[in-house]
Design an enzyme around this catalytic site. Sequence first.
Site, PDB file in Angstrom:
ATOM      1  N   GLU A 176      72.814  29.022  61.554  1.00  0.00           N
ATOM      2  CA  GLU A 176      71.763  28.921  62.572  1.00  0.00           C
ATOM      3  C   GLU A 176      70.398  28.999  61.880  1.00  0.00           C
ATOM      4  OE1 GLU A 176      71.265  32.248  65.276  1.00  0.00           O
ATOM      5  OE2 GLU A 176      71.053  30.854  66.950  1.00  0.00           O
ATOM      6  N   GLU A 205      75.493  38.401  73.608  1.00  0.00           N
ATOM      7  CA  GLU A 205      75.023  37.013  73.623  1.00  0.00           C
ATOM      8  C   GLU A 205      74.454  36.754  72.240  1.00  0.00           C
ATOM      9  OE1 GLU A 205      75.536  35.003  76.014  1.00  0.00           O
ATOM     10  OE2 GLU A 205      76.065  36.388  77.618  1.00  0.00           O
ATOM     11  N   LYS A 264      65.411  48.385  74.372  1.00  0.00           N
ATOM     12  CA  LYS A 264      64.839  48.348  73.011  1.00  0.00           C
ATOM     13  C   LYS A 264      64.464  46.898  72.731  1.00  0.00           C
ATOM     14  CE  LYS A 264      65.236  47.774  68.982  1.00  0.00           C
ATOM     15  NZ  LYS A 264      64.367  46.780  68.318  1.00  0.00           N
ATOM     16  N   CYS A 278      68.537  29.911  71.243  1.00  0.00           N
ATOM     17  CA  CYS A 278      69.973  29.964  70.939  1.00  0.00           C
ATOM     18  C   CYS A 278      70.683  28.714  71.461  1.00  0.00           C
ATOM     19  CB  CYS A 278      70.580  31.201  71.560  1.00  0.00           C
ATOM     20  SG  CYS A 278      70.219  31.331  73.320  1.00  0.00           S
TER      21      CYS A 278
HETATM   22  P1  NAD Z   1      68.433  40.266  65.799  1.00  0.00           P
HETATM   23  O1  NAD Z   1      69.897  40.412  65.924  1.00  0.00           O
HETATM   24  O2  NAD Z   1      67.813  40.368  64.465  1.00  0.00           O
HETATM   25  O3  NAD Z   1      67.688  41.364  66.702  1.00  0.00           O
HETATM   26  C1  NAD Z   1      67.904  41.470  68.079  1.00  0.00           C
HETATM   27  C2  NAD Z   1      67.665  42.900  68.504  1.00  0.00           C
HETATM   28  O4  NAD Z   1      68.628  43.733  67.899  1.00  0.00           O
HETATM   29  C3  NAD Z   1      66.306  43.455  68.099  1.00  0.00           C
HETATM   30  O5  NAD Z   1      65.820  44.265  69.124  1.00  0.00           O
HETATM   31  C4  NAD Z   1      66.639  44.267  66.866  1.00  0.00           C
HETATM   32  O6  NAD Z   1      65.730  45.315  66.596  1.00  0.00           O
HETATM   33  C5  NAD Z   1      67.996  44.812  67.238  1.00  0.00           C
HETATM   34  N1  NAD Z   1      68.848  45.185  66.102  1.00  0.00           N
HETATM   35  C6  NAD Z   1      68.903  44.619  64.872  1.00  0.00           C
HETATM   36  N2  NAD Z   1      69.835  45.240  64.119  1.00  0.00           N
HETATM   37  C7  NAD Z   1      70.383  46.210  64.886  1.00  0.00           C
HETATM   38  C8  NAD Z   1      71.389  47.192  64.667  1.00  0.00           C
HETATM   39  N3  NAD Z   1      72.048  47.285  63.514  1.00  0.00           N
HETATM   40  N4  NAD Z   1      71.692  48.044  65.685  1.00  0.00           N
HETATM   41  C9  NAD Z   1      71.059  47.927  66.874  1.00  0.00           C
HETATM   42  N5  NAD Z   1      70.078  47.044  67.133  1.00  0.00           N
HETATM   43  C10 NAD Z   1      69.761  46.176  66.157  1.00  0.00           C
HETATM   44  O7  NAD Z   1      68.077  38.893  66.518  1.00  0.00           O
HETATM   45  P2  NAD Z   1      66.646  38.188  66.605  1.00  0.00           P
HETATM   46  O8  NAD Z   1      66.303  37.659  65.262  1.00  0.00           O
HETATM   47  O9  NAD Z   1      65.700  39.108  67.302  1.00  0.00           O
HETATM   48  O10 NAD Z   1      66.946  37.002  67.619  1.00  0.00           O
HETATM   49  C11 NAD Z   1      67.389  35.749  67.239  1.00  0.00           C
HETATM   50  C12 NAD Z   1      68.881  35.646  67.460  1.00  0.00           C
HETATM   51  O11 NAD Z   1      69.181  35.874  68.830  1.00  0.00           O
HETATM   52  C13 NAD Z   1      69.433  34.264  67.162  1.00  0.00           C
HETATM   53  O12 NAD Z   1      70.646  34.391  66.495  1.00  0.00           O
HETATM   54  C14 NAD Z   1      69.660  33.661  68.550  1.00  0.00           C
HETATM   55  O13 NAD Z   1      70.618  32.650  68.623  1.00  0.00           O
HETATM   56  C15 NAD Z   1      70.072  34.879  69.309  1.00  0.00           C
HETATM   57  N6  NAD Z   1      69.882  34.667  70.739  1.00  0.00           N
HETATM   58  C16 NAD Z   1      70.997  34.489  71.507  1.00  0.00           C
HETATM   59  C17 NAD Z   1      70.864  34.242  72.867  1.00  0.00           C
HETATM   60  C18 NAD Z   1      72.068  34.046  73.740  1.00  0.00           C
HETATM   61  O14 NAD Z   1      71.921  34.099  74.961  1.00  0.00           O
HETATM   62  N7  NAD Z   1      73.246  33.825  73.189  1.00  0.00           N
HETATM   63  C19 NAD Z   1      69.586  34.188  73.436  1.00  0.00           C
HETATM   64  C20 NAD Z   1      68.481  34.370  72.608  1.00  0.00           C
HETATM   65  C21 NAD Z   1      68.639  34.619  71.259  1.00  0.00           C
END
Ligand code: NAD
Length: 489
Positions: free
Chosen positions: A391, A259, A183, A293
């Site tokens: 963040e 992550e 997804k 991140c």
């Molecule tokens: P997000 O959590 O908003 O979304 C990530 C994914 O989760 C998307 O596909 C979204 O549709 C899905 N999602 C959202 N709510 C959900 C739920 N309740 N149930 C299931 N799926 C759900 O994150 P984002 O805004 O897309 O990405 C940015 C974030 O990702 C930042 O916090 C960043 O630090 C983190 N990130 C972490 C790493 C790492 O390796 N630690 C790498 C890249 C990004």
Amino acid sequence: MSVETAARTRHLDHFIDGEYSPSTSGERFETVNPATGQVLATVSLGTSQDVDRAVTAARTAFKTGPWPKMSARERGAILRKIGDLILERREQLAIAETMDTGKPINESFDGDIPRAALNFHFFADYASAAGEECFTVNQLERHLSVREPLGVAALITPWNLPLYLATWKLAPCLAMGNTCVLKPAEWTPYTATLLAQIAKQAGLPAGVLNVVHGFGAGGAGEALTKHPEVDCISFTGETSTGRAIMTAAAATLKKVSFELGGKGANLIFEDADLDEAVATSTRAAFRNQGEICLAGSRLFVHEKVFDQVVDALVKRVQRIVVGDPLDARTEMGALISKEQLEKVESYIKIGRKEGKLLTGGERLAEFADGNFLSPAVFTGISNSSKFCQEEIFGPALPVIPFKFEEEAIALANETPYGLSASLWSSDVNRCHRVSQQLKTGIVWVNCWFARDLRTPFGGQKSSGIGREGGRKSLEFFSEEKTICYRYKG
Ligand code: NAD
């Protein structure tokens, strides 16, 4: 794919059981080019029905298909082919990624897309070389510890490094014989859709990789996390989403790997190579528009070199070329969305109130339809401020002085996050001392973003649960079983 072709509005479907497929409901949403504000493509909107179709396809492929039964070497050959095809279509994928995310084309072409190919090439070889353990009790008794495929995996990914991170999960997941439903983030569905076609072309059997587009909470993402036929969830995204997923997955007790967010500290000591430290700290804060991140998003500098570092940093930051992501000269592109732009601006407002803005923080008048912001540097903000604790995930960097080593360590650790940190010093003993005390999953000493795919990757505290990379990924995507043999002699 030329830029003109990519710019024409097109439609992106789900990929279920080896075929592109619209949503059962027929509903669609739009993905927008963050640099122009124009619709890049319409996208099939996944619902729980689409998730159910995809999970059923994955379950059937796992139960009755050839994939889990193939040898690691046979699977590796197909994964290697996927990596080769990604490289063959590197230009198309890079343009699609840049138009979907707003990141500079050089980063897509030289960074994200080759890394996506490398993820497949690496795990193709690594999984087939990975052995299992045998514990000899005595001549007549041996205990074998073997790894078996886990089942159906849900892979849920963010928008900042779409293909790079999707393949970082997919490659080990597939290498270990699992089937899955990916997804992708709703903001960036493009390259995952293209990848499905590539995987089919490489010979991946139908149902092994399924892609469902849609939203998270209340949408396809949440439906996946609750589906009883999903065995594990590998998630990368925000910490708050990780919490929601953990709650949703509890009822069916799924194995999870998270992550999550970061607020990386970057420590420059007085004995550091300052040119190198400033150049890399600039990249660490502003690469990918600060939407990483692992960004060095809090810069702590020893008071003796504070003014010198700030001066050099501001000069460098002012030279960053912000603009059209498709222009090869561009170093910083557009933020992912209007919402993200406004979120970053809300922190810039806090920064202006609490500290001193030295440069940047302005929208770009010549790109009014896009989500462009010039890179911002602040001094005078306290580490306890929201600005330094939350963040921001954008181009806004606070620089904070310190006097003592212990103080620098305490400041670095004073955040709920614990993903990564960097430190800059020419004193090897100090590097050793400090790196041991930093509460993060990764510490970079006199470098940033150095990665070897064999090493564990992940966060402490609110930055994650578990580790990805090398053996850790293979372990997550498999079930360990001990078989005890007793022979008659
Ligand atoms: P997000 O959590 O908003 O979304 C990530 C994914 O989760 C998307 O596909 C979204 O549709 C899905 N999602 C959202 N709510 C959900 C739920 N309740 N149930 C299931 N799926 C759900 O994150 P984002 O805004 O897309 O990405 C940015 C974030 O990702 C930042 O916090 C960043 O630090 C983190 N990130 C972490 C790493 C790492 O390796 N630690 C790498 C890249 C990004």
